[in-house]
Design a protein around this motif. Structure first.
Motif, mmCIF file in Angstrom:
data_model
loop_
_atom_site.group_PDB
_atom_site.id
_atom_site.type_symbol
_atom_site.label_atom_id
_atom_site.label_comp_id
_atom_site.label_asym_id
_atom_site.label_seq_id
_atom_site.Cartn_x
_atom_site.Cartn_y
_atom_site.Cartn_z
ATOM 1 N N TYR A 743 32.785 -15.535 -47.921
ATOM 2 C CA TYR A 743 32.479 -16.245 -48.555
ATOM 3 C C TYR A 743 31.232 -16.744 -48.704
ATOM 4 O O TYR A 743 29.772 -16.144 -47.944
ATOM 5 C CB TYR A 743 32.644 -17.429 -47.760
ATOM 6 C CG TYR A 743 34.189 -17.356 -47.324
ATOM 7 C CD1 TYR A 743 34.984 -18.076 -47.814
ATOM 8 C CD2 TYR A 743 34.531 -17.069 -46.280
ATOM 9 C CE1 TYR A 743 36.768 -18.262 -47.941
ATOM 10 C CE2 TYR A 743 36.466 -16.996 -45.926
ATOM 11 C CZ TYR A 743 37.110 -17.469 -46.321
ATOM 12 O OH TYR A 743 38.563 -16.889 -46.634
ATOM 13 N N ASN A 744 30.448 -16.897 -49.962
ATOM 14 C CA ASN A 744 28.800 -16.832 -49.738
ATOM 15 C C ASN A 744 29.241 -15.574 -50.289
ATOM 16 O O ASN A 744 27.463 -15.488 -49.663
ATOM 17 C CB ASN A 744 28.285 -18.302 -48.854
ATOM 18 C CG ASN A 744 26.654 -18.194 -49.677
ATOM 19 O OD1 ASN A 744 26.337 -18.023 -50.367
ATOM 20 N ND2 ASN A 744 26.155 -18.509 -48.454
ATOM 21 N N ILE A 745 29.070 -15.352 -51.181
ATOM 22 C CA ILE A 745 29.535 -13.934 -51.009
ATOM 23 C C ILE A 745 27.799 -12.894 -51.689
ATOM 24 O O ILE A 745 27.227 -12.343 -51.666
ATOM 25 C CB ILE A 745 30.164 -13.000 -52.232
ATOM 26 C CG1 ILE A 745 30.427 -13.764 -53.885
ATOM 27 C CG2 ILE A 745 31.679 -12.841 -52.033
ATOM 28 C CD1 ILE A 745 31.389 -13.285 -55.405
ATOM 29 N N GLY A 746 27.019 -14.637 -52.588
ATOM 30 C CA GLY A 746 25.606 -13.908 -52.905
ATOM 31 C C GLY A 746 24.718 -14.761 -51.843
ATOM 32 O O GLY A 746 23.837 -13.900 -51.845
ATOM 33 N N ASN A 747 24.837 -14.622 -50.299
ATOM 34 C CA ASN A 747 24.265 -15.041 -49.574
ATOM 35 C C ASN A 747 22.989 -15.967 -49.581
ATOM 36 O O ASN A 747 22.485 -15.667 -49.318
ATOM 37 C CB ASN A 747 23.285 -13.824 -49.230
ATOM 38 C CG ASN A 747 23.119 -13.299 -47.458
ATOM 39 O OD1 ASN A 747 23.858 -14.297 -46.777
ATOM 40 N ND2 ASN A 747 21.942 -13.128 -47.595
ATOM 41 N N THR A 748 23.568 -16.703 -50.223
ATOM 42 C CA THR A 748 22.501 -18.345 -50.972
ATOM 43 C C THR A 748 22.341 -18.356 -50.432
ATOM 44 O O THR A 748 23.125 -19.482 -48.680
ATOM 45 C CB THR A 748 23.618 -19.182 -51.866
ATOM 46 O OG1 THR A 748 24.100 -18.751 -53.011
ATOM 47 C CG2 THR A 748 22.449 -20.010 -52.757
ATOM 48 N N ARG A 749 20.773 -18.979 -49.599
ATOM 49 C CA ARG A 749 20.716 -20.070 -48.983
ATOM 50 C C ARG A 749 20.366 -21.627 -49.372
ATOM 51 O O ARG A 749 19.942 -21.695 -50.572
ATOM 52 C CB ARG A 749 18.561 -19.044 -48.327
ATOM 53 C CG ARG A 749 18.427 -20.226 -47.531
ATOM 54 C CD ARG A 749 16.050 -19.719 -46.995
ATOM 55 N NE ARG A 749 15.475 -20.289 -46.202
ATOM 56 C CZ ARG A 749 14.972 -20.027 -45.576
ATOM 57 N NH1 ARG A 749 14.113 -19.050 -46.083
ATOM 58 N NH2 ARG A 749 14.654 -20.965 -44.674
#
Length: 784
Positions: A743-749
């Motif tokens: 989940y949130n594979i882009g590690n988006t902040r």
């Protein structure tokens, strides 16, 4: 359209949802992994709008409907995920999830949602916003969604209905399933580690069917995209460091070919046990000086009474499908709910004491000294606990008939519900809290009311008619008369009682004022009228008008009223919503699509004031928008789809100018998309994304809106948009399957809409970052 032997879903009339589990499963197409909003193959045995057990195809219902299948739920709800996560992703018209224990702000079409579990209402007058946090998603067979106000159903559903249907079994013999799972954060921090274990046992024969599901889950801490621990959510409470137990039981007895008795019960409890507290800054600077918080989680919390949620629901249903050609359903139900929040600092208004100080026979310097000491002491550390009990009885009869060779279905009945609400604050020692920089919470044996003890009675009668005018044209219309009576006990507001205790420390006599007991009585006749027309074999258009009726959360609205406030039918008034929908949908074999526009109005607005009070402002409100979805199966392996939902809400300020409603009421532009590959043996891989648009319109309007004693400014925030991606997969392994999620594979902040909006209302400590990349892994085994 009509069937003589109804296999009934319990929804608005609380008729048991499990009765037709096998039938529903058999009728869902092989493409049920597509989150479609229309399933012609599935007969929905519930008149969601009419509050009856209306046997009607979804494709013939002139409303926005959606059924989320067990397969879709299982795909989304890998270890560590919640029902909030599932709904936020798959229901276009529903607001984005909060990432907490709360579904506060998750509206549909800008209006509150009536949540149910097996037809038992989870949303009552007192709304602590933990309805979705009431069951483990692994115990759900499907989720039924209807957006828009409901007239015949009654009060509480001005935005729509979401019914959580638990699993049942009609298999012969003894069967079982075991499941285990783990979850963690991006860098596999041991404090983020969570695990789950569950067991199902079913038994069935020709007369009796029984099922028991038990799921235990232990959650770790939450970490942001920089792998820093997220501080506890201090307003609505979160789920980190929480252990939960969820139990679903179902017993079905087929007494005769036409008579059925069903007993369904659920139990859910979660208990937090965390060692972390929010960072209040050096010398509690965030609280006392307005310093900017670090948003770090600080270890060392000493809190014996940690937050929890506990819910129990029981429903007993009797169905007779042939009483001289009519179908009778009678259901009794009971719900009990307790919830405790995280302790938070609260201010005390000391202005009412200034007149007392001014009357003292001392010089002005001494008087000013007293006032300064009071102002510096005007804080308390309070922890809120709610206790809600609901009992209800619903009865409905359906009678098919004909008129000039046209098929008609009459649905009629009555219902009663009684809700009793209590909520209170437990006080804690302020000096201990300050000396420990907010880490030590020590009770001081004080207790204050969080609004009056309340009893709300709801009584309704209804009649609805469904008719096939032609083979292509279907019409539905009905009327409901609703009565709502509330009785509130006399009470002393929290601020008055605390001010009395504070002044007693200085040996100043102050008699706290009170609000006398009161009663309100309201009734309303509501209407609904809808129609659908098949313009082509694979296309239809539909239109619908419906009304909703609801009394504002009376305990919350009265919590902070002035001393001597008179509680009566004039001072506490209900909200009536008029809802209009117009849409088109098509089912072109491999492609399913829908476009819907909506518009709804009311004459009141619920607002948070600058003092954190809640008021029902007497002013006009309008909400409008549109939603669209499309799903396409390219071949047996590949499928894809997307959805888009847009809404705008406005209210009239004190000058009569339309001003924007904030994101807690109307979610900004929301979009989802997915692409899925299904392997020949049934395994699958799915990439999905969701995005929220940014907006500052409500914030800007807040700055310039005109106010008076009746209409104030809501506290709004600038919303920054964001987008995230998830990767989900399921692998078939013998008698079981292995599911995983990134989940949130882009590690988006980013910060969720909830946290951005909460910061404006509850302060900067409510504006935490969202979770960074997380992982989930779960194995399910059917062992006999």
């Amino acid at each position: 359209m009509y069937q003589k032997a109804f296999i009934v879903t319990l929804l608005a009339v609380a008729v048991n949802q499990q009765l037709h589990a096998e039938t529903a499963k058999a009728q869902i197409s092989a493409n049920d992994d597509i989150p479609t909003t229309t399933l012609d193959e599935l007969t929905l045995y519930a008149g969601i709008k009419s509050g009856t057990v209306l046997a009607q195809k979804i494709s013939e219902m002139p409303e926005v409907t959606q059924v989320i299948s067990e397969k879709q739920i299982s795909q989304q709800a890998v270890a560590g995920r919640t029902v909030i996560d599932v709904l936020g992703q798959l229901v276009p018209s529903l607001g984005a999830g909060s990432g907490t224990a709360s579904n506060f702000g998750m509206t549909m079409h800008g209006r509150p949602v009536q949540y149910l579990i097996n037809g038992v209402p989870l949303t009552g007058s007192r709304d602590i916003s933990r309805q979705i946090n009431s069951i483990n998603p692994k115990q759900l067979e499907r989720i039924e969604v209807l957006s828009g106000a409901t007239s015949i159903y009654g009060s509480g559903a001005t935005g729509g209905l979401i019914n959580l249907v638990t699993k049942s079994s009609y298999q012969q013999g003894l069967h079982g399933e075991s499941r285990i799972g783990i979850s963690t954060n991006n860098n596999f921090n041991k404090e983020a580690l969570g695990y789950s274990a569950g067991q199902t046992v079913t038994f069935g024969n020709d007369k009796l069917n029984a099922r028991v599901d038990v799921d235990y889950e232990s959650r770790g801490g939450r970490f942001d995209s920089d792998n820093k621990r997220i501080a506890p959510e201090v307003w609505q409470t979160d789920l980190q460091d929480t252990d939960s137990l969820s139990v679903n039981t179902n017993l079905n007895y087929q007494a005769t070919p036409t008579q059925n008795i069903n007993l369904a019960a659920t139990y859910y409890k979660d208990q937090q046990d965390t060692d972390y507290a929010p960072d209040y800054g050096k010398g509690l600077g965030v609280l006392l000086k307005g310093d900017t918080p670090s948003m770090q989680a600080i270890k060392g919390l000493q809190l014996d009474n940690q937050p929890f949620t506990k819910k129990s629901t029981v429903s007993l249903n009797y169905n007779n499908s042939d009483i001289k050609g009519s179908n009778l359903n009678v259901t009794g139900y009971y719900r009990q709910e307790d919830g405790r929040y995280y302790p938070t600092p609260s201010s005390i208004s000391v202005k009412p004491a200034y007149a007392l100080i001014d009357s003292l026979a001392v010089d002005n310097a001494t008087k000013n000294k007293y006032k300064k000491i009071l102002a510096n002491s005007a804080y308390s550390i309070l922890q809120s606990t709610a206790d809600i009990n609901v009992v209800g009885l619903r009865a409905a009869m359906q009678t098919p008939s004909t008129w000039q060779d046209k098929k008609l279905l009459w649905s009629y009945g009555a219902d009663f519900e009684r809700e009793t609400d209590k909520q209170y604050y437990d006080g804690n020692d302020l000096k201990t809290f300050i000396d420990s920089n907010g880490l030590k919470i020590q009770p001081n044996n004080t207790r204050y009311t969080a609004g009056p003890n309340s009893t709300i009675d709801k009584v309704g009668v209804f009649v609805n008619l469904d008719a096939d005018v032609t083979d292509k044209w279907h019409v539905s219309g009905g009327v409901r008369h609703q009565n709502i009576t509330s009785k509130t006990d006399a009470f002393t507001t929290r601020n008055e009682a605390q001010l009395q205790d504070l002044l007693a420390q200085f040996k100043l006599p102050y008699q706290a004022g009170s609000v006398p007991a009161g009663e309100t009585k309201h009734n309303k006749t509501l209407f609904n009228l809808g129609t659908s027309y098949n313009i082509a074999p694979q296309q239809k258009i539909f239109a619908n008008f419906s009304q909703g009726f609801n009394l504002p959360d009376i305990q919350r609205v009265l919590r902070d009223v002035n001393v001597g406030f008179k509680v009566n039918s004039d001072t506490v008034a209900p909200i009536t919503v008029n809802n209009y929908e117009l849409g088109w949908q098509g089912d072109f074999d491999k492609t399913k699509a829908k476009v819907v526009g909506f518009y709804n109005t009311s004459d009141k607005v619920v607002q948070f004031t600058k003092d954190f009070n809640v008021v029902a402002a007497d002013t006009d409100e309008r909400i409008y928008g549109a939603e669209a979805s499309i799903n396409h199966r390219f071949n047996q392996e590949w499928s894809a789809g997307s959805s888009l939902a847009y809404g705008k809400g406005e209210y009239k300020d004190a000058a009569g100018t339309w001003r924007d409603l904030g994101a807690f009421r109307v979610t900004p532009l929301k979009a989802t998309a997915y692409a899925q590959y299904t392997f020949p043996q049934g395994s699958s891989l799915r990439l999905q994304g969701s995005a929220i648009g940014g907006t500052d319109e409500a914030y800007n309007d807040m700055l310039v809106a005109a106010v008076d004693k009746n209409i104030s400014k809501s506290r709004e925030a600038k919303i920054t948009g964001y987008a995230t991606l998830d990767l989900l997969g399921q692998v078939k392994l013998g008698k079981g399957d292995l599911a995983f999620g990134v989940y949130n594979i882009g590690n988006t902040r980013y910060r969720s809409v909830f946290n951005q909006s909460a910061e404006a209302i509850a302060g900067p400590l409510a504006g935490q970052e969202a979770q960074g990349r997380t992982y989930g892994l779960q194995y399910n085994l059917n062992w006999f």
